[in-house]
Design a protein around this motif. Structure first.
Motif, short mmCIF file in Angstrom:
data_model
loop_
_atom_site.label_atom_id
_atom_site.label_comp_id
_atom_site.label_asym_id
_atom_site.label_seq_id
_atom_site.Cartn_x
_atom_site.Cartn_y
_atom_site.Cartn_z
N ALA A 74 -43.35 -16.59 13.72
CA ALA A 74 -44.56 -15.48 13.75
C ALA A 74 -45.46 -15.85 15.18
O ALA A 74 -45.47 -16.88 15.77
CB ALA A 74 -45.47 -15.89 12.66
N ILE A 75 -46.17 -14.58 15.44
CA ILE A 75 -47.15 -14.74 16.41
C ILE A 75 -48.33 -14.53 15.78
O ILE A 75 -48.54 -13.34 15.71
CB ILE A 75 -46.86 -13.87 17.67
N VAL A 76 -49.35 -15.18 15.99
CA VAL A 76 -50.58 -15.00 15.05
C VAL A 76 -51.74 -15.38 16.24
O VAL A 76 -51.88 -16.49 16.80
CB VAL A 76 -50.82 -16.15 13.92
N GLY A 77 -52.49 -14.41 16.39
CA GLY A 77 -53.68 -14.35 17.11
C GLY A 77 -53.40 -14.79 18.78
O GLY A 77 -54.29 -15.70 19.26
N SER A 78 -52.39 -14.64 19.25
CA SER A 78 -51.95 -15.06 20.61
C SER A 78 -51.74 -13.90 21.36
O SER A 78 -51.82 -12.90 21.16
CB SER A 78 -50.90 -15.79 20.51
N GLN A 79 -51.77 -14.65 22.82
CA GLN A 79 -51.77 -13.48 23.81
C GLN A 79 -50.39 -13.83 24.45
O GLN A 79 -50.07 -14.90 24.99
CB GLN A 79 -52.54 -13.65 24.91
N ILE A 80 -49.33 -12.88 24.62
CA ILE A 80 -48.22 -13.29 24.97
C ILE A 80 -47.95 -12.19 26.08
O ILE A 80 -47.77 -11.05 25.96
CB ILE A 80 -46.71 -12.90 23.83
N VAL A 81 -47.58 -12.72 27.27
CA VAL A 81 -47.26 -11.88 28.35
C VAL A 81 -45.63 -12.22 28.98
O VAL A 81 -45.40 -13.33 29.56
CB VAL A 81 -48.22 -12.08 29.65
N ALA A 82 -44.82 -11.20 28.98
CA ALA A 82 -43.39 -11.39 29.05
C ALA A 82 -43.27 -10.34 30.49
O ALA A 82 -43.50 -9.20 30.43
CB ALA A 82 -42.72 -11.09 28.17
N GLY A 83 -42.76 -10.97 31.53
CA GLY A 83 -42.34 -10.20 32.68
C GLY A 83 -43.45 -10.58 33.71
O GLY A 83 -44.53 -11.20 33.76
N ALA A 84 -43.04 -9.80 34.96
CA ALA A 84 -43.85 -10.03 35.95
C ALA A 84 -45.31 -9.61 35.79
O ALA A 84 -45.57 -8.46 35.20
CB ALA A 84 -43.38 -9.28 37.37
N SER A 85 -46.33 -10.40 35.99
CA SER A 85 -48.00 -9.88 35.74
C SER A 85 -48.81 -10.37 36.85
O SER A 85 -48.44 -11.24 37.69
CB SER A 85 -48.13 -10.61 34.26
N LYS A 86 -50.10 -9.79 36.84
CA LYS A 86 -51.04 -10.41 37.62
C LYS A 86 -51.33 -11.80 37.41
O LYS A 86 -51.70 -12.51 38.55
CB LYS A 86 -52.22 -9.65 37.06
N PHE A 87 -51.18 -12.52 36.40
CA PHE A 87 -51.07 -14.05 36.23
C PHE A 87 -50.28 -14.77 37.12
O PHE A 87 -50.66 -15.49 37.74
CB PHE A 87 -50.94 -14.36 34.80
N VAL A 88 -48.93 -14.31 37.18
CA VAL A 88 -48.05 -14.94 37.94
C VAL A 88 -48.05 -14.64 39.51
O VAL A 88 -47.95 -15.60 40.11
CB VAL A 88 -46.56 -14.35 37.49
N TYR A 89 -48.45 -13.28 39.54
CA TYR A 89 -48.74 -13.33 41.27
C TYR A 89 -49.87 -13.63 41.74
O TYR A 89 -49.89 -14.22 42.85
CB TYR A 89 -48.66 -11.75 41.47
N THR A 90 -50.87 -14.06 41.06
CA THR A 90 -52.12 -14.83 41.32
C THR A 90 -51.98 -16.20 41.66
O THR A 90 -52.12 -16.85 42.58
CB THR A 90 -53.16 -14.66 40.28
N ARG A 91 -50.88 -16.87 40.78
CA ARG A 91 -50.56 -18.33 41.17
C ARG A 91 -49.76 -18.25 42.49
O ARG A 91 -49.77 -19.35 43.18
CB ARG A 91 -49.62 -18.58 39.82
N ILE A 92 -48.77 -17.27 42.52
CA ILE A 92 -47.82 -17.49 43.88
C ILE A 92 -48.59 -17.10 44.92
O ILE A 92 -48.67 -17.77 46.03
CB ILE A 92 -46.99 -16.38 43.62
N TYR A 93 -49.61 -16.42 44.76
CA TYR A 93 -50.63 -16.03 46.05
C TYR A 93 -51.60 -17.25 46.39
O TYR A 93 -51.66 -17.64 47.64
CB TYR A 93 -51.46 -14.74 45.79
N GLU A 94 -51.95 -17.85 45.49
CA GLU A 94 -52.63 -19.08 45.90
C GLU A 94 -51.66 -20.21 46.28
O GLU A 94 -52.01 -20.91 47.37
CB GLU A 94 -53.20 -19.80 44.47
N MET A 95 -50.43 -20.23 45.94
CA MET A 95 -49.49 -21.05 46.50
C MET A 95 -49.18 -20.77 47.79
O MET A 95 -48.96 -21.76 49.04
CB MET A 95 -48.06 -21.22 45.78
N LEU A 96 -49.04 -19.70 48.31
CA LEU A 96 -48.63 -19.16 49.72
C LEU A 96 -49.66 -19.46 50.67
O LEU A 96 -49.58 -19.64 51.71
CB LEU A 96 -48.27 -17.54 49.58
N LYS A 97 -50.91 -19.18 50.10
CA LYS A 97 -52.31 -19.54 50.81
C LYS A 97 -52.42 -21.01 51.56
O LYS A 97 -52.63 -21.09 52.50
CB LYS A 97 -53.54 -18.93 50.29
N LYS A 98 -51.81 -21.73 50.51
CA LYS A 98 -51.67 -23.30 51.06
C LYS A 98 -50.74 -23.52 52.20
O LYS A 98 -50.93 -24.36 53.04
CB LYS A 98 -51.43 -23.96 49.94
N VAL A 99 -49.50 -22.66 52.21
CA VAL A 99 -48.75 -22.82 52.98
C VAL A 99 -49.13 -22.40 54.33
O VAL A 99 -48.82 -22.69 55.49
CB VAL A 99 -47.13 -22.17 52.60
#
Length: 65
Positions: free
Chosen positions: A40-65
């Motif tokens: 079961a999935i109860v009261g949760s947020q599930i994000v499957a596939g490329a999303s803003k959350f993932v791209y935000t993390r990648i962007y932060e990592m690239l800025k450091k490089v």
């Protein structure tokens, strides 16, 4: 891979696929290549596939490089 359930307040983020062998309860699960939940999935947020959350993390990592 999560061998049991994801319990209240948990936050899981992966660049690959997230597989949960139990349920997800009041938590957040992000998987860029998909999310699979066996129970079961109860009261949760599930994000499957490329999303803003993932791209935000990648962007932060690239800025450091």
């Amino acid at each position: 891979m999560v061998l049991g359930s994801v319990l209240d307040g948990s936050y899981i983020k992966a660049m690959g696929t997230v597989r949960v062998n139990g349920g997800v309860f009041h938590s957040t699960v992000l998987g860029e290549r998909g999310v699979s939940v066996q129970d079961a999935i109860v009261g949760s947020q599930i994000v499957a596939g490329a999303s803003k959350f993932v791209y935000t993390r990648i962007y932060e990592m690239l800025k450091k490089v």
